[in-house]
Structure formats: structure tokens, C-alpha cells
Motif scaffolding. Structure first.
Motif: not given
Ligand code: SF4
Length: 378
Positions: A254-264, A1-7
Motif C-alpha cells: 500500500q502507499h504511504y507518505l513519510g514526513i520528517g527527516p529520513a522518512a521514506h 488504503m494509505a498510511g502516514i509515517y512521521i519521523h
């Protein structure tokens, strides 16, 4: 399963040791929230799997008001498949936490807090440049628990100049007795171009003493083990069943999406990172362009990433997984390189797993670097 990171790239004050991307000027806060919501929509096809974890980090996401947070959480729910009972973590600083805000967070579905306490002592908090004091550090945990949030992690920093062994023991006693099920404990590190590096160069603060840090690390391992925590990653300790799912997914590839400046972001084949500039990020997103750089990982890079991250975990390097990533049987070669560490009691070989011993965990990065593969070996 995947994750989302918001910076969320804003902080109330600049902590002297921090090299994350943030600004203490909050003028662009509303525009930033709009841009983040827009990026969530633009990136809706990046992940093909359902999303198990959402992590709001920074910076200081607890600076956002209820409406700003709601816009972000609702955008994620609208554009991604968030599984039922997803882990939704908010990083919060003690000086932001108060009863009404906690109720707002619970109503938004936030079910895990990661609180940047760092120390329960004013003396430490002052030289770190933190915005909170020791009373706030103590009070915020009880407030969060009273609001019904039980899944709480506390960040603590050890090995700093004003923290004796006895002080560190006291900090850990307070943390453990607070009843939180998760601790993230980091050795103080001096990052280039930080205020801390400058203060050390000017001899306003003493340099890092690694023997002092090693003593704190041993105390940390002994006290958390005695209290029933497992050290499931070098810096992370949890009561069984309370590991951070979000970070565990990072460490297991696992796969992840980073949203926002500097997010990976990471999708298995490539890694990309957004521009670390708030104004340029907002301008680019306004034109529906995500401003990022991308790196396609070679097999060697994927293999070394796995060695580095897996070695930091309790489970260690798994032979089958390593061989699969490398595309050939390299576990035996790795064991040859690891032989002297095994002999010295820093690595433990258990069937098809290779993991760090308690003593080896303090030298994880150096050991991993010695085990890295080079282009011709993979
Ligand atoms: S609050 Fe966190 S992100 Fe902000 S400056 Fe301090 S350590 Fe860095």
C-alpha cells in the motif's frame, strides 16, 4: 488504503546498536515540530487515498510534549482524510511513560502504543545503552493499560551476548503474561558504524552467535504459538485481530507518505526519502521545499520488493499478485528456483501461495535473495 509515517528524530540517549536517524541534542525540537507541520501541508496531495493509519515513530516521539504532539496530529487531520477509527500509533520509551502523559495521548486520539522495552533485565538494558531500567519496563505496560490503551505492542531484542535461553524464556513469559496483544521481536544485528560494532571490533563484547540466535528464534516461535499469537511476519506476533495495520499495509504494497527527516514515502511507482540531517531539513522546509531523493522503481525492482516483503509474511508470495506486478507469468519460474528449498522443508507451496516454513523463517533474507528476478527474466 494509505498510511502516514512521521519521523521524530530525537532520542534521550544513543542505544549502542541503533543506526536510525536521530539526535540526542534537543535544541531544534520546536523548530522541527514546526517544520514537520509545514511539510504535512506541503505534501497534502501526495496520497490520493484516504488514510487508514498514522504512525509516529523515530527516534523517540514520546519525547514530544502534549502541545507538540497535538500540532502534528491536528495538521494530519486538517490536510488528509483520516478514516474514522484510524489506527494511530505512537512509539514510546518506558522512561517517558507516566499517567498524565498517557491521558494526554488518549485525548489526542492515539489508540496504539509501540513500547521500546527490548528486555526486562537490567543487565541487557545496560550494555544496550538504553535510557530505562527493568522496573520502568515492567511498570509502563500496566500504566498504559490502566489509561485505557489496550492495543499495545512491545519490542524485544533476542540473541544478545548477556541473554541466556532461560533469560529469553523469562522475558517472553513476562511479555505474554502482561496481556499485550502484539510483540515485535528482533534478533540483535550489528549495523556498521554503531557503538556496538565498535565494541565488538575492540572485543569489549562478543560477536553475534547465530546458533544462539536460532535457538532464541525457535523458543520465540514455540512460546508465542502456545500463547495464541500468530507469527504474521518474521518479527511480528499478534493475537488474532491485533496485527499492526500500518506495518501490514507496508508489506502488502500500500502507499504511504513519510514526513520528517529520513522518512521514506512510496506511491506505487517511486520511492523517495527525505534528507537525514535535522538542520538542513528545517532550513529547506522553511523555504517550502521538501529535501528528498527519489528512485523510480523498474518492474524488476517492484517484483523483487514484493518477493522480499511477501515472503516475510504469514501469507507468503501470491502467484496472481506476483504475475501482475511482473507483467507476465513468472510464478512457475519462481517455483523452479524454489524447488530445493521446498524439498528441504524451508519453503511450503500451498496451491498458489509460496511461504516460509517455521525453520525457513530464520533464513528469510537469504532465501528471498535466491528467488530475486534479474532484468532479463521479467
Ligand atoms: S531509542 Fe530507539 S531510535 Fe533512539 S537510539 Fe534507542 S533504538 Fe535508536
Amino acid at each position: 488504503m494509505a498510511g502516514i509515517y512521521i519521523h521524530i528524530p530525537f532520542c534521550r540517549k544513543a542505544c549502542n546498536y541503533c543506526n536510525f536517524h536521530f539526535s540526542t541534542n534537543h535544541q531544534l525540537m520546536n523548530q522541527m515540530v514546526d517544520a514537520i507541520v509545514h511539510e504535512i501541508e506541503i505534501q497534502q496531495n501526495y496520497l490520493t487515498e484516504p488514510v487508514e493509519t498514522l504512525y509516529l515513530g523515530g527516534g523517540t516521539p514520546s519525547l514530544l510534549n502534549r502541545d507538540q504532539l497535538r500540532m502534528i496530529v491536528e495538521a494530519v487531520k486538517k490536510h488528509f482524510t483520516l478514516v474514522a477509527h484510524a489506527e494511530i500509533t505512537l512509539e514510546a520509551n518506558p522512561d517517558d511513560i507516566h499517567s498524565q502523559l498517557l491521558l494526554d495521548w488518549v485525548a489526542l486520539g492515539i489508540n496504539r502504543l509501540s513500547i521500546g522495552i527490548q528486555s526486562f533485565r537490567n543487565e541487557d538494558l545496560q550494555w544496550m545503552g538504553r535510557a530505562h531500567n527493568a522496573d520502568q519496563a515492567l511498570a509502563c505496560i500496566g500504566m498504559a493499560q490502566a489509561a485505557g490503551i489496550e492495543n499495545i505492542s512491545i519490542d524485544l531484542i533476542y540473541g544478545g551476548p548477556s541473554l541466556s535461553n532461560a533469560d529469553w524464556i523469562k522475558n517472553l513469559e513476562i511479555a505474554i503474561n502482561s496481556g499485550v496483544p502484539h510483540l515485535s521481536c528482533y534478533a540483535l544485528t550489528v549495523e556498521p558504524k554503531t557503538a556496538l560494532a565498535h565494541q565488538i571490533n575492540k572485543q569489549q563484547l562478543p560477536n553475534i552467535d547465530t546458533a544462539h540466535q536460532a535457538a532464541h528464534f525457535t523458543i520465540l516461535q514455540e512460546m508465542t504459538t502456545a500463547a495464541g499469537f500468530e507469527q504474521y511476519e518474521i518479527s511480528n506476533f499478534s493475537i488474532p485481530g491485533k496485527r499492526s495495520k500500518h506495518n501490514s499495509n507496508y508489506w502488502s504494497g500500500q502507499h504511504y507518505l513519510g514526513i520528517g527527516p529520513a522518512a521514506h514515502s512510496f506511491n506505487g511507482q517511486s520511492r523517495q526519502w527525505n534528507i537525514s540531517n535535522n538542520a538542513l531539513y528545517i532550513q529547506s522546509i522553511a523555504q517550502s521545499l521538501v529535501p528528498f531523493e527519489i528512485e523510480y522503481l523498474t518492474v524488476v525492482q517492484q517484483t523483487n520488493e514484493y518477493i522480499m516483503t511477501a515472503l516475510r509474511t504469514q501469507e507468503g508470495i501470491d502467484a496472481n499478485r506476483l504475475n501482475t506486478i511482473a507483467g507476465k507469468a513468472i510464478y512457475t519460474e519462481l517455483l523452479n528456483d524454489a524447488a530445493h528449498y521446498i524439498q528441504d522443508g524451508l519453503l511450503v507451496q500451498n496451491q498458489e501461495q509460496l511461504s516460509l516454513s517455521p525453520a525457513g523463517k530464520f533464513m528469510a533474507d537469504g532465501i528471498a535473495a535466491h528467488l530475486f528476478r534479474e532484468e532479463e527474466t521479467v
